[in-house]
Design a protein around this motif. Structure first.
Motif, PDB file in Angstrom:
ATOM      1  N   THR A 193       0.847  -1.198   0.000  1.00 11.15           N
ATOM      2  CA  THR A 193       0.000   0.000   0.000  1.00 11.15           C
ATOM      3  C   THR A 193       0.880   1.243   0.000  1.00 11.15           C
ATOM      4  N   MET A 253      -3.974   7.043  -3.136  1.00 15.50           N
ATOM      5  CA  MET A 253      -3.531   5.763  -2.611  1.00 15.50           C
ATOM      6  C   MET A 253      -3.609   4.717  -3.705  1.00 15.50           C
ATOM      7  N   HIS A 254      -2.635   3.830  -3.731  1.00 20.71           N
ATOM      8  CA  HIS A 254      -2.782   2.656  -4.576  1.00 20.71           C
ATOM      9  C   HIS A 254      -2.287   1.443  -3.808  1.00 20.71           C
ATOM     10  N   ALA A 255      -2.899   0.311  -4.098  1.00 24.49           N
ATOM     11  CA  ALA A 255      -2.574  -0.916  -3.392  1.00 24.49           C
ATOM     12  C   ALA A 255      -2.535  -2.070  -4.368  1.00 24.49           C
ATOM     13  N   ARG A 302      -5.151  -5.131  -7.950  1.00 27.20           N
ATOM     14  CA  ARG A 302      -4.658  -3.819  -7.563  1.00 27.20           C
ATOM     15  C   ARG A 302      -5.798  -2.808  -7.656  1.00 27.20           C
TER      16      ARG A 302
END
Length: 443
Positions: free
Chosen positions: A15, A131-133, A148
């Motif tokens: 994350t 945010m990216h995960a 993702r």
């Protein structure tokens, strides 16, 4: 590394969160954090244990396995172990936007600047975050999935003489968050709140804008449609019963339009569309594998990491919009356009922008107390007439949406971050026949 004769599952998540915060109309903080974590769950000799680490070296992972394996020998037998998720394909990839995932600090700063400029000299404060995960899951039953997701949120106020106006929006695409639009709306609300009057407590017809409705959805998700709460008879939910107005349809759809999140849950179960309420009738509750086994049902893919203590929670639950009503009403910048048509139909009631500091008094009936925030106005004959001081309220949320209690559901939806910052709620505005205001905000 785990060895033979052990049921095992592992989730690896990366994350990256970046936050630009501002106060007094100036950016004072820009931070970024990236974390990779590994969560391991083992079931051996009838006992279950979990462990996690952010040390992803060979030595770190070996230590995780060793500690978790040792923990299984110390814990009591787990008679409710539901087994591992079976092999199953994903139903979709979920949302991903490269521009959002790779957004530079300048991109967030540009939106802050646009918000501040649009506020026209009013004091402003808030944040813009991206945010990216990415996640990968595998278990010893053969299930193996990856996914993702990317998200952006902006939540800010404009203030004039102690009166706050709100601009709040979340999306899977950075391009859909316009700081100028949010800043102009927040400033208009702040200016229109000057000279607020105090109204007596009592039951009022209300129009709740999307940020206020999001609080209803959050509490429904945490307490009402939580499979653990349902199994323990702490939830109001009664599948098959008409508990809501026929205008209410609540669904959870991570993979659908406006859905945010990974396409599978913490147990590797693929996400799918789940209807909790259809046309007023309660259909189901959210389950992970354990609560589903207890209820004689199937997992709805709502397991959370280390969520066994609290239960399964629908993080992407949304309220479906109502039918279009023709030409959009024009009521000025104070009213969110998505709520204007509902306001135009009110003879006498209140427009409520936001709810906050909400606390559950009785989980079974979901009676909640809290405060209004960021703008309340009196509606008379379909027009905004007078700003009103904030109220405290005590209200059963299911009762507020009960059969015959919903006078209108907006035709447009807005996605907003919830008050916990852990989920995003997509919802239209609501017009409700009655809301119980018990006193002033300080009472």
């Amino acid at each position: 590394m785990v060895g033979p004769g052990v049921e095992a599952e592992v989730f690896v998540g990366h994350t990256a969160l970046a936050l630009t915060r501002f106060a007094n109309s100036s950016i004072h903080q820009n931070v970024a954090d990236a974390t990779t974590s590994v969560r391991l769950r083992l079931h051996a000799d009838g006992r279950t244990a979990s462990g996690s680490t952010t040390v992803t070296t060979d030595e770190g992972l070996a230590g995780l396995v060793r500690r978790t394996r040792e923990a299984t020998r110390l814990l009591p037998p787990d008679a409710g172990w539901p087994g591992l998720a079976p092999l199953a394909p994903l139903a979709g990839e979920g949302n991903w936007d490269e521009a959002t995932a790779q957004a530079a600090p300048d991109a967030r700063a540009d939106r802050v600047r646009a918000f501040v400029d649009a506020a026209g000299g009013l004091e402003t404060a808030g944040y813009c975050r991206t945010m990216h995960a990415a996640g990968a899951f595998a278990n010893s039953a053969g299930q193996s999935v990856t996914g993702r997701t990317a998200e952006v949120a902006m939540d800010a106020i404009a203030r004039l003489d102690g009166a706050d106006g709100l601009g709040r929006l979340a999306s899977g695409r950075l391009s859909e968050v316009d700081g100028a639009v949010l800043g102009a709306r927040a400033a208009a609300k702040a200016r229109a709140s000057a000279g607020a009057v105090e109204l007596p407590p009592g039951r009022y017809e209300v129009v709740l804008e999307a940020p206020a409705v999001a609080d209803l959805l959050q509490n429904f998700a945490l307490y009402g449609f939580n499979g653990k709460s349902y199994n323990e008879r702490r939830s109001f939910a009664e599948p098959g019963a008409e508990q809501f107005d026929h205008a209410i349809t609540l669904v959870d759809d991570t993979l659908g339009a406006g859905g945010l999140g990974l396409p599978f849950d913490a147990e590797g179960t693929p996400k799918r569309r789940v209807a909790f309420v259809s046309g007023g009738v309660t259909e189901s509750v959210a389950h992970d594998r354990r609560t589903a086994a207890e209820a004689g049902a199937e997992s709805t893919a709502h397991a959370l990491p280390s969520g066994g203590a609290f239960g399964a929670i629908p993080a992407s639950m949304r309220l479906d919009p109502g039918p279009a009503t023709g030409e959009a009403a024009e009521l000025g910048a104070v009213v969110d356009p998505a709520a204007a048509a509902l306001v135009a139909g009110v003879e006498r009631g209140l427009l409520v922008t936001d709810l906050w500091y909400t606390r559950v008094l009785d989980p079974k009936s979901l009676v909640v107390t809290g405060l209004t925030r960021n703008g309340v106005w009196l509606i008379e004959d379909g027009e905004i007439t007078t700003p009103v001081r904030n109220f405290r309220f005590t209200q059963s949320y299911p009762q507020a949406l009960a059969p015959g209690a919903v006078l209108g559901v907006g035709a447009e939806v807005t996605t907003v971050p919830d008050g916990w910052g852990a989920a995003w709620r997509t919802t239209p505005a609501l017009r409700l026949a009655s809301w119980n205001f018990t006193g002033g905000a300080s009472g």
